[in-house]
Motif scaffolding. Structure first.
Motif, short mmCIF file in Angstrom:
data_model
loop_
_atom_site.label_atom_id
_atom_site.label_comp_id
_atom_site.label_asym_id
_atom_site.label_seq_id
_atom_site.Cartn_x
_atom_site.Cartn_y
_atom_site.Cartn_z
N LEU A 162 0.72 -1.04 0.17
CA LEU A 162 0.05 0.10 -0.16
C LEU A 162 0.90 1.31 -0.07
O LEU A 162 1.55 1.34 1.08
CB LEU A 162 -1.02 0.04 1.19
CG LEU A 162 -1.71 -1.28 1.23
CD1 LEU A 162 -2.31 -1.38 2.65
CD2 LEU A 162 -2.81 -1.37 0.40
N LEU A 163 0.92 1.87 -0.94
CA LEU A 163 1.70 3.04 -1.20
C LEU A 163 0.95 4.31 -0.99
O LEU A 163 0.02 4.53 -1.99
CB LEU A 163 2.43 2.97 -2.51
CG LEU A 163 3.84 2.48 -2.45
CD1 LEU A 163 3.62 0.87 -2.33
CD2 LEU A 163 4.35 2.57 -3.73
N TRP A 164 1.25 5.32 -0.14
CA TRP A 164 0.47 6.61 0.05
C TRP A 164 1.20 7.65 -0.15
O TRP A 164 2.38 7.76 0.05
CB TRP A 164 -0.25 6.67 1.36
CG TRP A 164 0.52 5.86 2.25
CD1 TRP A 164 0.59 4.54 2.68
CD2 TRP A 164 1.28 6.66 3.55
NE1 TRP A 164 1.35 4.27 3.85
CE2 TRP A 164 1.84 5.42 4.29
CE3 TRP A 164 1.71 7.82 3.90
CZ2 TRP A 164 2.44 5.60 5.26
CZ3 TRP A 164 2.63 8.15 4.85
CH2 TRP A 164 2.84 6.83 5.51
N THR A 165 0.58 8.86 -0.93
CA THR A 165 1.18 10.10 -1.01
C THR A 165 1.45 10.74 0.38
O THR A 165 0.79 10.69 1.30
CB THR A 165 0.09 11.18 -1.99
OG1 THR A 165 -1.03 10.85 -1.17
CG2 THR A 165 0.02 10.54 -3.32
N HIS A 166 2.68 11.33 0.18
CA HIS A 166 3.17 11.78 1.69
C HIS A 166 3.04 13.47 1.60
O HIS A 166 3.85 13.94 0.85
CB HIS A 166 4.43 11.58 1.80
CG HIS A 166 4.88 11.63 3.34
ND1 HIS A 166 4.13 12.19 4.23
CD2 HIS A 166 6.06 11.21 3.95
CE1 HIS A 166 5.03 12.23 5.27
NE2 HIS A 166 6.03 11.57 5.11
N LYS A 167 1.85 13.98 2.53
CA LYS A 167 1.72 15.43 2.53
C LYS A 167 2.11 16.15 3.74
O LYS A 167 2.38 17.18 3.88
CB LYS A 167 0.50 15.75 1.96
CG LYS A 167 0.21 15.14 0.36
CD LYS A 167 -1.25 15.91 -0.09
CE LYS A 167 -1.35 15.84 -1.44
NZ LYS A 167 -1.51 14.45 -1.89
N THR A 168 1.86 15.28 4.67
CA THR A 168 2.01 15.68 6.13
C THR A 168 2.37 14.66 7.09
O THR A 168 2.07 13.32 6.72
CB THR A 168 0.75 16.12 6.50
OG1 THR A 168 0.57 16.65 7.97
CG2 THR A 168 -0.50 15.47 6.23
N HIS A 169 2.88 15.02 8.37
CA HIS A 169 3.15 13.90 9.29
C HIS A 169 1.91 13.10 9.79
O HIS A 169 1.93 12.19 10.39
CB HIS A 169 3.95 14.60 10.46
CG HIS A 169 5.00 15.05 10.01
ND1 HIS A 169 6.14 14.21 9.89
CD2 HIS A 169 5.59 16.17 10.07
CE1 HIS A 169 7.20 15.08 9.65
NE2 HIS A 169 7.04 16.57 9.69
N GLN A 188 3.50 4.66 -12.94
CA GLN A 188 2.20 3.94 -12.82
C GLN A 188 1.28 4.48 -11.48
O GLN A 188 0.31 4.86 -11.39
CB GLN A 188 2.22 2.53 -12.97
CG GLN A 188 2.17 2.31 -14.55
CD GLN A 188 2.14 0.46 -14.50
OE1 GLN A 188 3.10 -0.13 -14.34
NE2 GLN A 188 0.82 0.17 -15.03
N VAL A 189 2.11 4.32 -10.36
CA VAL A 189 1.66 4.73 -9.10
C VAL A 189 1.08 6.17 -8.97
O VAL A 189 0.38 6.51 -8.50
CB VAL A 189 2.60 4.32 -8.03
CG1 VAL A 189 2.09 4.78 -6.47
CG2 VAL A 189 2.87 2.65 -7.82
N GLY A 190 2.31 7.07 -9.36
CA GLY A 190 1.81 8.21 -9.65
C GLY A 190 0.70 9.03 -10.40
O GLY A 190 -0.05 9.65 -10.07
N VAL A 191 0.58 8.13 -11.53
CA VAL A 191 -0.76 8.53 -12.34
C VAL A 191 -2.01 8.12 -11.78
O VAL A 191 -3.02 8.82 -11.78
CB VAL A 191 -0.37 7.79 -13.72
CG1 VAL A 191 -1.81 7.87 -14.47
CG2 VAL A 191 0.64 8.23 -14.55
N GLU A 192 -1.87 6.92 -11.12
CA GLU A 192 -3.15 6.43 -10.27
C GLU A 192 -3.41 7.43 -9.11
O GLU A 192 -4.60 7.62 -8.86
CB GLU A 192 -3.05 5.25 -9.89
CG GLU A 192 -3.00 4.05 -10.93
CD GLU A 192 -4.67 4.09 -11.55
OE1 GLU A 192 -5.62 4.23 -10.85
OE2 GLU A 192 -4.74 4.16 -12.79
N THR A 193 -2.61 7.81 -8.48
CA THR A 193 -2.72 8.72 -7.25
C THR A 193 -3.28 10.03 -7.86
O THR A 193 -4.12 10.66 -7.02
CB THR A 193 -1.46 8.84 -6.29
OG1 THR A 193 -0.29 9.34 -7.12
CG2 THR A 193 -1.21 7.67 -5.39
N ASN A 194 -2.64 10.57 -8.61
CA ASN A 194 -3.12 11.76 -9.37
C ASN A 194 -4.64 11.59 -9.94
O ASN A 194 -5.47 12.59 -9.83
CB ASN A 194 -2.28 12.05 -10.76
CG ASN A 194 -1.07 13.06 -10.25
OD1 ASN A 194 -1.22 13.75 -9.09
ND2 ASN A 194 -0.16 13.24 -11.02
#
Length: 573
Positions: A269-276, A461-467
Motif C-alpha cells: 500500500l503506497l500513499w502520497t506523503h503530504k503531512t506527518h 504508474q503509481v503516480g498516475v493512479e494517485t493523481n
C-alpha cells in the motif's frame, strides 16, 4: 490437517494448554474433560503461556510429549477473555496501561472477571493436527529431524497460530499478526543459503554473521500485539481529531474491494506523503475497517522516545537511513519483507520523494519499492498487488513550515519535543481527510536489478493512479481561481461563477470532487471558506457593497501548495 470431528474417535490426545496462571489452567482442564467423548482416550496435557509471550517460550516440557506415536492428535486450547471493548474506536483506559492487557488478565484480575460473570471467559480450541502431520510440515520448512528442541518450538508456534485464528473469529481480522518471524526466517533454506553465500563472498565466518543477524532481527522486526494496536489506534484517533473531522471521506464499496484484495494477495500500500498526519490516517483507516495489521515502513528517525516503542508493537518497521554498505542487513530486510508478503501481511509506506514542499507529486525515490519488488520476486509472494492511496486534506498544518523552509528556513529534526510542538499546532479546525484508492498495479515479475527503466515505469504508474483519484477540494479550487486572477480580487458572485465553470469542466471529465462540491452543499462550502480565512489562506473584505475575496502576495506560496495538488486536472496539452 485433522478436523475437530477426529476428537470423537481419537485414542491418543496431547492437549497444549495455553495458560498464564492457575485460573486459566483450571478452566481449560475442566473444559477438556467435558469435551473428551471417549473415556478410553489417553490424554496428556502440556501447559505453555503462549499468549503471554509467544516469541519467547520455554518448550522443554513439550519435547518429551512429542516423542509419542505419530497418530497422536495435538490440540491447542486457550481462554478468550471478554473485555469491555466491542467498538474498535473505544479508547483504552489509563488503568489498562498500568495493569496490562485486559485480554490477558493476571491472576487477581481473572478471578474478579469470573466473579462478575463466568461468561467473561470462553474456552476455544485451535485446529488440531497429528504429530506425524506436524513432523512432515517441520521437514518441509527446512527443520532438522533430529533437533527435538527445534521441533518443539515449531509445534508451539503452530499452536500459537491456530489459537490466534480461533481467537480472531471472535475479535476481528485486524488482530491477525505474524508470530515468531525471526525463528521462521532463520530456519528457512533461503536464509541459510544467503548467510553461506555472504560468508564466502565477505570472508566472514558463518557464526559471526549469524551473531550479527540476531542484532539486526532484534532492531528491525516489528512485534505487533493486539493490546498495543488498540493503544496506538486510540492515540492516532486522538491526534487526528485535534484538527480534523472524525470521519474519513472514503468510498465504502471501494474500501471493501481493497480489503478483500489485501486478505487474499500479497500487497503493498503506497500513499502520497503530504503531512506527518499521513501515517496516523492510514493506520486508523485500515485498523477501523478490519484489515490485517499493516507493517508501516519508515525511517528510524521516527522511532523516538515512547512513540517508537508503541509503534513497533503495532506493526511499524523502522529502517536505517543508510545500509548500502551492509549486505547482511540488506539480505535480512529483503527476506523479512518477502516473508510478510508470503503470509499476506500488507506492507505500507509513504511513496519516497513525493513529499513535495510545493504540493506537486514529484519524481519518487525507488529504494523501498525496489526492495519490496525484489523481496516478492525472491519469495513465494507471486503477483504482488501495488495499491496506490491518495491522501488529501482540506488544510495541512505543515504547509506553513514548507513555506518557511522554501524561504531558507531550517527543517526541524524529529524528536519528542518537536512532536509535542507539532501536536499543539493542530489545535485549529483543518476540515476533512480524503482517502482514495487507485487501481492496483500487478507485478508478475520484478524488473531486473539493472533495469532502472522498468522500476521507473512502475513508480510512474503509481503516480498516475494517485493523481487520477485525487479529488478537487474547495481549498485547491479556491486557491486555483484566486491565484489565477491575482492581484485582482473577486466578488462573491464572481467567485461563485468561476467555481461553477471549473466544476462543470470537472464533471464533464469525471474528475473526482470533494463531497461538499459534489453535493453543492453551500452550508459546508461557506463553513470551510470561513476556516480558510481563519487560517490566513485567503483574505476576505466585507466592509464594501460586495463581499470580495483575494490572496495577497504574502499568502501566494501557501495557496500555491493547495493549487498544485489538483492543478493536473485542469491543465491540458
Amino acid at each position: 490437517m485433522a478436523t475437530a470431528a477426529q476428537l470423537e474417535t481419537q485414542t491418543s490426545l496431547l492437549a497444549i494448554v495455553d495458560a498464564a496462571h492457575e485460573v486459566e489452567s483450571a478452566l481449560l482442564l475442566r473444559w477438556l474433560g467435558d469435551q473428551k467423548a471417549d473415556a478410553n482416550t489417553q490424554m496428556q496435557t502440556v501447559t505453555l503461556a503462549i499468549g503471554k509471550d509467544p516469541d519467547n517460550l520455554e518448550t522443554g516440557v513439550l519435547e518429551t510429549e512429542l516423542d509419542a506415536r505419530d497418530d497422536t492428535l495435538v490440540l491447542p486450547v486457550r481462554v478468550v477473555w471478554q473485555d469491555r471493548r466491542t467498538d474498535p474506536r473505544a479508547t483504552p483506559r489509563l488503568l489498562d496501561l498500568l495493569k496490562g492487557d485486559p485480554r490477558r488478565p493476571g491472576l487477581r484480575r481473572a478471578r474478579k472477571l469470573l466473579q462478575q460473570d463466568p461468561a467473561n471467559a470462553q474456552c476455544v480450541q485451535g485446529a488440531p493436527a497429528t504429530i506425524g502431520e506436524l513432523r512432515a510440515q517441520f521437514a518441509e520448512q527446512g527443520g532438522e529431524p533430529e533437533s527435538r528442541d527445534a521441533f518443539a518450538r515449531f509445534v508451539s508456534g503452530q499452536a500459537s497460530i491456530a489459537l490466534d485464528i480461533a481467537e480472531r473469529q471472535m475479535r476481528g481480522g485486524r488482530y491477525k499478526v505474524p508470530r515468531r518471524v525471526a525463528d521462521n526466517i532463520k530456519r528457512s533454506k533461503r536464509f541459510k543459503d544467503g548467510v553461506a553465500e555472504l560468508s564466502e563472498r565477505l570472508g566472514e565466518p558463518v557464526e559471526a554473521l549469524e551473531a550479527r543477524a540476531e542484532e539486526i532481527f532484534s532492531e528491525l522486526i516489528a512485534r505487533p500485539r493486539g493490546f498495543w494496536q488498540d493503544i496506538i489506534a486510540a492515540f492516532n484517533r486522538r491526534v487526528i481529531s485535534m484538527g480534523y473531522q472524525p470521519e474519513f471521506v472514503v468510498d465504502e464499496g471501494r474500501l471493501k474491494e481493497i480489503r478483500d484484495l489485501v486478505r487474499q494477495h500479497p500487497t503493498a500500500l503506497l500513499w502520497t506523503h503530504k503531512t506527518h498526519i499521513d501515517g496516523f490516517a492510514v493506520f486508523s483507516m485500515l485498523f477501523e475497517n478490519d484489515f490485517p495489521v499493516p507493517h508501516l515502513l519508515g525511517g528510524v528517525n521516527m522511532a523516538f522516545a515512547g512513540l517508537g516503542y508503541a509503534a513497533k508493537r503495532s506493526g511499524a518497521i523502522f529502517i536505517r537511513r543508510s545500509f548500502q554498505d551492509d549486505p547482511l542487513y540488506k539480505m535480512i530486510l529483503r527476506q523479512y519483507i518477502g516473508y510478510l508478503l508470503e503470509k499476506r501481511f500488507p506492507v505500507s509506506w509513504a511513496f519516497e520523494g513525493t513529499r513535495s514542499r510545493v504540493g506537486k507529486l514529484m519524481p519518487p525515490r525507488y529504494g523501498i519499492l525496489k526492495y519490496v519488488l525484489e523481496a516478492a520476486d525472491a519469495s513465494d509472494a507471486k503477483d504482488l498487488k501495488v495499491i496506490p492511496i491518495a491522501l488529501n486534506y482540506d488544510l495541512i498544518r505543515d504547509v506553513k513550515d514548507y513555506v518557511r523552509e522554501q524561504a531558507g528556513g531550517v527543517k526541524q529534526p524529529e524528536s519528542l519535543r518537536w512532536f509535542i510542538g507539532y501536536l499543539r499546532g493542530l489545535r485549529k479546525p483543518l476540515g476533512k481527510i480524503y482517502i482514495d484508492f487507485g487501481d492496483p498495479i500487478v507485478i508478475n515479475k520484478s524488473p531486473a536489478q539493472d533495469d532502472s527503466l522498468g522500476l521507473k515505469k512502475i513508480a510512474f504508474q503509481v503516480g498516475v493512479e494517485t493523481n487520477r483519484v485525487t479529488p478537487v477540494t474547495l481549498t485547491s479550487l479556491v486557491s486555483t481561481i484566486l491565484l489565477g486572477h491575482a492581484p485582482r480580487a473577486l466578488t462573491r458572485l464572481e467567485l461563485g461563477k468561476e467555481m461553477v465553470r471549473y466544476l462543470r469542466w470537472a464533471r464533464d471529465r469525471n474528475i473526482p470532487l470533494a463531497d461538499e462540491l459534489e453535493r453543492d452543499d453551500l452550508t459546508a462550502i461557506n463553513r470551510l471558506a470561513d476556516i480558510l480565512g481563519d487560517h490566513g489562506l485567503i483574505t476576505r473584505y466585507d466592509e464594501g457593497p460586495d463581499v470580495v475575496y483575494t490572496i495577497v502576495p504574502e499568502q501566494h506560496h501557501e495557496a500555491s501548495y493547495y493549487r498544485n495538488t489538483t492543478i493536473h486536472h485542469f491543465i491540458v496539452k
